[in-house]
Scaffold this motif. Structure first.
Motif: not given
Length: 885
Positions: A545, A612, A616, A653
């Protein structure tokens, strides 16, 4: 009232008719259909053709005026209406329409004059140095941006000397005013080639390039967005169907495109340009230069960029951070340069073009390697690394130049950390191409072990470890092909995880730990230990991320290995026996790569928050998110949704949203894997909750792609099941499925030998039959669709009978003419209906009863045939059965 059918009929008539007077009438009538269907551009075109044949055709003139009014060309609409009134002065409809249009034009003129004053006022506020009210300035800037998004507003700004005023805003060098100017210019250029050309002339490519290279990151990004829009407009021309001035001007955009690209290339090697400005220029070149598809034959832009700018791109790729006079770069710059070089190389079509590319690269490396002492040798080696990460064929060619490999090896022992880093990284990238670089395969392990054991610097040791990981993973997932002694791989992996979790080490160095794991996780023991180490997983997800996007491929590779989502074919038992007999090597699967172990690893990754992190990664606009990287992410997603109970969590998510772009862009394999993951979610979840709002319509195209013949049976089946769910939700979704031309493919699978695919196709058709267009298909001349449904209603497979008889019940209820056709399609229709009513299944009895009821109500002749048979007696018996509902 069926305007679509009328349109089709007029179109067919036009294809058969040659006489001009009849064609004029057909065009006039088809214009009326287009008006009803709200396709005003085509209505205007058809009416114009009728008027060309007969200038006094009042109906055509009136219809063209209606179309022109809807297209916003009110002055032309008035002209047509005035002609109608002059031809038939007493026609009240014409008089009323002309009066209403005059009123509408007056309102528009009033609004335009009001808009004129507003535009002038906004510029006054923004350009007034005495204006200190920040809120007032922000509001003026926002209003200008919003106005530019509408075509009428954009044209008004353009006509009101707006470009010169926007140039003044850019020249203030104030970030907020520059952002307002750039975002307004985006609205002016979007989808409008002539305005874009005029703006480019007014602003000048040097000014745009200079704004791209400013230190302010947001301003540079806004300039990048503007340039991208300008490129699109220059390449595509008008996206909207405007007529008028645009049609009269033939614009040659190639000079403007090359002018912009020339300045972007110059920016790459400009010392005064900011690091993120350089990154934005590279990203733009990646998006706009190479062909989007191999089907496009013209690669002249790529050839021109290679001739004019290859050395400038290599200037970025060869930058040694911290060296005197080096260009300012970010952690992503060299990766972006590699991606651009790779795309340019892939865009070449013949050996002569590739040979020219190789010569330019070799000349550049030699120019630094010879006569520049140590600093030049470092630049040359850094260039080799850049090429090995991009077009590896070119990288291997320069690696073989005299003295390059010797310099790499000698610099690996340098006491200067910066020099050693450059050399070790080059050695690692060369190790990645181990099959070509035989010297590294033979001597690399001992050399890298020496560096790993004796270097005092973690930054060097971690890179040496990655090289060892690459060479040690040559056997891939083959358990019997271990490169290192027992336990060595586990020790290397443990050290990688330790460095990965050490937050005192900079992110750029920790990235290399993920690179190591990407190779070591071919070993199932390493996978098992990694998913047990929550801290290591979290650290990897955190890196994924981060702003350093060069880690994306390594993270995706590690996850593919952990989820076993790479391609693996089961070997043919007979071939195995032959291989044993011939004493050939036989690949062996690790015991911990069996399905139960994989399932547990997937659960642990899901718990750790892998979705997640993947979502990203997909959002990244960075060149590091290559098509290969997209494919790896798609593979991981497909593994994550394998179990139905995990799919809700993946959607919650952000997995569903992330899968849509993956299914629409990338390699064919990657798109298919993402589409299959979407299908699995759509089958077991409520699609309206999984894909809320407009997103549900974006899912249709990927699902339809699963119906293509080159897809596997499982992909066909899951695509059909998912489309069945969508088709049952709303007419708008059914229309979207029709628009994607899915119905012929669904019909094709109704003849499939595999019973589950045949059943899924029939169920899908049952839901699609709620659309009027599909109902009409069952009545088409020469079609066996209805016959097939009747015959399937008499099959032995109860599920297939249920789907087919359900379709018949739907069709006979919604489209009564089908009732009359059923007795004509097969002589067995009565016995099939009787068999449905006599079935032990209540559901089949109900479907049969509905079909019979609809047929009785629809046509007297059919009702008489039903009564003359034993149908009444069967229905009477069923009516007396108290056990039936």
């Amino acid at each position: 009232g069926d305007h679509a059918a009328a349109l089709a009929a007029y179109t067919q008539a036009l294809s058969l008719c040659d006489a001009e007077p009849e064609r004029a009438v057909l065009h006039r009538n088809r214009a009326a259909c287009y008006l009803k269907l709200e396709d005003y551009a085509k209505a205007e075109a058809d009416a114009s053709k009728a008027i060309e044949a007969d200038g006094r055709d009042m109906k055509a003139l009136f219809r063209r005026s209606q179309a022109l009014q809807k297209l916003g060309r009110l002055d032309q609409a008035v002209s047509d209406l005035q002609r109608c009134v002059s031809l038939e002065p007493k026609n009240k409809a014409f008089q009323e329409a002309l009066r209403a249009l005059g009123s509408s034009m007056h309102e528009k003129m009033k609004t335009m004059s009001c808009t004129d004053s507003k535009v002038e006022q906004m510029f006054q506020i923004l350009l007034d140095p005495e204006e200190k009210d920040v809120d007032k300035k922000q509001k003026a800037a926002q209003n200008l941006i919003v106005l530019a998004r509408e075509e009428a507003g954009a044209e008004k700004i353009f006509q009101s000397d707006g470009v010169r005023l926007l140039t003044q805003l850019l020249d203030t060098a104030k970030a907020d005013l520059m952002l307002a100017a750039l975002r307004t210019l985006v609205g002016l250029c979007s989808g409008h080639r002539s305005r874009t050309t005029a703006i480019l002339v007014e602003l000048g490519a040097p000014r745009l390039s200079a704004v791209l290279g400013v230190e302010h990151e947001q301003v540079s990004l806004a300039a990048c967005n503007l340039l991208h829009v300008m490129f699109d407009s220059l390449k595509e021309g008008l996206q909207k169907d405007f007529r008028g001035k645009e049609d009269a001007v033939v614009l040659d955009s190639s000079k403007d495109l090359k002018l912009l690209i020339k300045h972007l290339l110059e920016l790459l090697a400009l010392e005064g340009a900011s690091a993120h400005g350089r990154d934005n220029a590279l990203n733009l070149l990646i998006k706009v230069v190479p062909r989007k598809s191999p089907k496009e034959t013209n690669n002249s832009l790529s050839l021109w960029v290679i001739d004019q700018g290859l050395k400038k791109i290599l200037e970025v790729g060869s930058t040694v951070c911290g060296a005197p006079g080096s260009l300012p770069v970010t952690e992503n710059s060299r990766m972006s340069a590699s991606v651009l070089l790779s795309k340019l190389y892939d865009d070449l079509k013949c050996d002569a073009e590739r040979e020219n590319f190789h010569h330019l690269c070799e000349d550049y490396v030699r120019s630094w390697f010879e006569g520049h002492e140590l600093a030049g040798k470092l630049r040359a080696i850094q260039t080799v690394s850049c090429l090995l990460q991009g077009p590896s064929d070119a990288g291997n060619r320069v690696l073989e130049l005299e003295g390059i490999m010797d310099s790499v090896l000698s610099l690996c022992a340098s006491v200067c950390e910066a020099h050693q880093l450059v050399a070790v990284e080059a050695l690692i990238h060369a190790a990645d191409k181990a099959k070509r670089a035989s010297f590294i395969t033979a001597n690399g392990v001992s050399l890298l072990k020496e560096i790993y054991k004796h270097s005092e610097r973690d930054s060097i040791r971690i890179r040496a470890l990655v090289g060892l990981c690459k060479l040690g993973s040559a056997g891939g997932t083959d358990f019997s092909m271990k490169q290192f002694a027992e336990g060595s791989t586990m020790k290397l992996a443990k050290q990688c995880r330790k460095w990965l979790c050490n937050e005192t080490i900079d992110a750029g160095t920790r990235r290399w730990a993920v690179e190591g794991l990407a190779y070591l996780t071919f070993d199932a023991d390493v996978k098992e230990e990694f998913v047990e180490d929550k801290a290591a997983m979290q650290a990897m997800f955190h890196l994924a991320k981060s702003e350093d996007r060069s880690v994306l491929y390594a993270v995706a590779s590690t996850l593919v290995n952990c989820t076993n989502s790479y391609d693996h074919e089961e070997p043919d038992p007979q071939m195995l026996e032959l291989a044993k007999y011939a004493k050939q090597h036989i690949p062996e699967q690790h015991p911990k790569d069996k399905p139960d172990f994989v399932k547990r690893r997937v659960r642990k990754l899901l718990t750790a928050g892998v979705v997640s992190a993947l979502a990203c990664m997909v959002k990244s606009e960075n060149p590091a998110l290559t098509n290969s990287c997209r494919e790896l992410i798609s593979r991981v997603f497909l593994a994550l949704v394998e179990e139905a109970e995990d799919r809700g969590g993946v959607v919650a998510q952000g997995g569903g949203k992330a899968l849509i772009p993956l299914s629409l862009e990338g390699t064919e394999v990657g798109q298919t894997k993402a589409a299959q993951a979407l299908a699995k979610i759509t089958i077991t979840s409520n699609p309206e909750m999984a894909f809320p709002g407009e997103r549900i319509y974006e899912v249709v195209r990927p699902l339809v792609s699963l119906l293509h013949l080159q897809r596997t049976g499982l992909e066909n089946f899951e695509g059909l099941m998912a489309l069945t769910n969508l088709a049952g939700i709303s007419e708008r979704l059914r229309q979207k499925i029709l628009k994607e031309k899915a119905v012929p493919m669904i019909e094709g699978y109704m003849f499939e030998e595999h019973e589950l695919i045949r059943l899924a196709a029939t169920e899908c058709m049952c839901n699609m039959a709620m659309s009027k267009e599909v109902q009409e298909l069952f009545l088409a001349e020469g079609s066996d669709r209805l016959k097939l449904m009747v015959l399937y209603s008499g099959e032995e497979d109860e599920k297939l009978r249920r789907a087919a008889s359900g379709t018949l019940a739907m069709l006979t209820a919604l489209h009564p003419p089908i009732c009359k056709r059923i007795p004509q399609v097969t002589v067995h229709w009565l016995e099939i209906l009787q068999a449905l009513l006599l079935s032990p299944s209540t559901e089949l009895q109900h479907r049969g009863a509905v079909v019979v009821m609809n047929m009785m109500a629809a046509e007297r002749e059919v009702a008489e045939q039903l009564i003359a048979s034993e149908m009444l007696e069967i229905l009477s018996v069923l009516a007396k059965d108290k056990d039936k509902p």
